[in-house]
Design an enzyme around this catalytic site. Structure first.
Site, PDB file in Angstrom:
ATOM      1  N   TYR A  18     -13.049 -27.340   8.260  1.00  0.00           N
ATOM      2  CA  TYR A  18     -11.589 -27.466   8.242  1.00  0.00           C
ATOM      3  C   TYR A  18     -10.883 -26.714   9.375  1.00  0.00           C
ATOM      4  O   TYR A  18      -9.665 -26.818   9.482  1.00  0.00           O
ATOM      5  CB  TYR A  18     -11.043 -27.001   6.886  1.00  0.00           C
ATOM      6  CG  TYR A  18     -11.569 -27.825   5.724  1.00  0.00           C
ATOM      7  CD1 TYR A  18     -11.319 -29.193   5.658  1.00  0.00           C
ATOM      8  CD2 TYR A  18     -12.333 -27.251   4.718  1.00  0.00           C
ATOM      9  CE1 TYR A  18     -11.808 -29.967   4.615  1.00  0.00           C
ATOM     10  CE2 TYR A  18     -12.825 -28.012   3.662  1.00  0.00           C
ATOM     11  CZ  TYR A  18     -12.560 -29.366   3.620  1.00  0.00           C
ATOM     12  OH  TYR A  18     -13.053 -30.132   2.588  1.00  0.00           O
ATOM     13  N   HIS A  97      -6.177 -36.304   6.362  1.00  0.00           N
ATOM     14  CA  HIS A  97      -7.288 -35.401   6.069  1.00  0.00           C
ATOM     15  C   HIS A  97      -7.712 -34.728   7.355  1.00  0.00           C
ATOM     16  O   HIS A  97      -7.765 -35.370   8.419  1.00  0.00           O
ATOM     17  CB  HIS A  97      -8.476 -36.159   5.462  1.00  0.00           C
ATOM     18  CG  HIS A  97      -8.119 -36.809   4.164  1.00  0.00           C
ATOM     19  ND1 HIS A  97      -8.016 -36.093   2.995  1.00  0.00           N
ATOM     20  CD2 HIS A  97      -7.786 -38.083   3.869  1.00  0.00           C
ATOM     21  CE1 HIS A  97      -7.647 -36.912   2.030  1.00  0.00           C
ATOM     22  NE2 HIS A  97      -7.494 -38.124   2.532  1.00  0.00           N
TER      23      HIS A  97
HETATM   24  C1  DQA Z   1      -9.718 -32.893   2.683  1.00  0.00           C
HETATM   25  C2  DQA Z   1     -11.009 -33.656   2.332  1.00  0.00           C
HETATM   26  C3  DQA Z   1     -11.285 -33.593   0.834  1.00  0.00           C
HETATM   27  O1  DQA Z   1     -12.469 -34.322   0.509  1.00  0.00           O
HETATM   28  C4  DQA Z   1     -11.458 -32.172   0.382  1.00  0.00           C
HETATM   29  O2  DQA Z   1     -11.615 -32.105  -1.023  1.00  0.00           O
HETATM   30  C5  DQA Z   1     -10.349 -31.272   0.842  1.00  0.00           C
HETATM   31  C6  DQA Z   1      -9.764 -31.466   2.167  1.00  0.00           C
HETATM   32  C7  DQA Z   1      -9.481 -32.850   4.205  1.00  0.00           C
HETATM   33  O3  DQA Z   1      -8.341 -32.603   4.597  1.00  0.00           O
HETATM   34  O4  DQA Z   1     -10.412 -33.040   5.001  1.00  0.00           O
HETATM   35  O5  DQA Z   1      -9.979 -30.341   0.152  1.00  0.00           O
HETATM   36  O6  DQA Z   1      -8.626 -33.575   2.094  1.00  0.00           O
END
Ligand code: DQA
Length: 145
Positions: A18, A97
């Protein structure tokens, strides 16, 4: 902008997936981009499914909301209730995402919530959010309050 569960830990949580940008930093960058594009960005984060839905209902009822960006995070893959609340919005919604869901575990490959959105932008880190904002500003108009 509505951020879902665990995104309050951005910058600390799985940085290899992330990134290192914190949520306050990301929100500040979104607000600054909004300022430069002539719109006001309001950002919220919640860990609760019901609270996420309440925020969508608030956006639905509010005057002057031209569009909504959501990252439902883990609820993306599970929440019929958030999907239904997204469907109840009259303004365009873009799902974002940070990570590329297709490059991750199988259970992340399906987005229930994305079905109710105009588009989904993923895998580009914070750029997913900035592109969503640019799209909404370019494609929507709102009467001055
Ligand atoms: C997310 C992807 C999701 O699968 C995960 O549960 C997250 C973050 C992303 O921003 O990449 O918490 O939404």
């Amino acid at each position: 902008m509505i951020h879902g569960p665990n995104l309050d830990l951005l910058g600390q949580r799985e940085p290899a997936v992330y990134g290192n940008t914190t949520l306050p930093e990301l929100d500040a960058q979104l607000v600054a981009l909004g300022d430069s594009l002539g719109v006001q960005v309001r950002a919220y984060q919640t860990n609760g499914e019901g609270a996420f839905i309440d925020l969508l209902h608030t956006a639905r009822a509010a005057r002057g909301v031209a569009g909504v960006i959501v990252n439902p995070a883990g609820y993306t893959h599970t929440s019929v209730a958030i999907t239904d609340a997204l469907r109840a919005l009259d303004v365009p919604v873009v799902e974002v995402h940070l990570s590329n869901l297709y490059a991750r575990e199988q259970f992340r490959h399906e987005s229930l919530t994305g079905v109710a959105c105009r588009g989904v932008i993923m895998g580009l880190g914070p750029d997913s959010y900035f592109l969503a904002l640019r799209h909404l500003v370019a494609s929507t108009s709102v009467e001055p309050a």
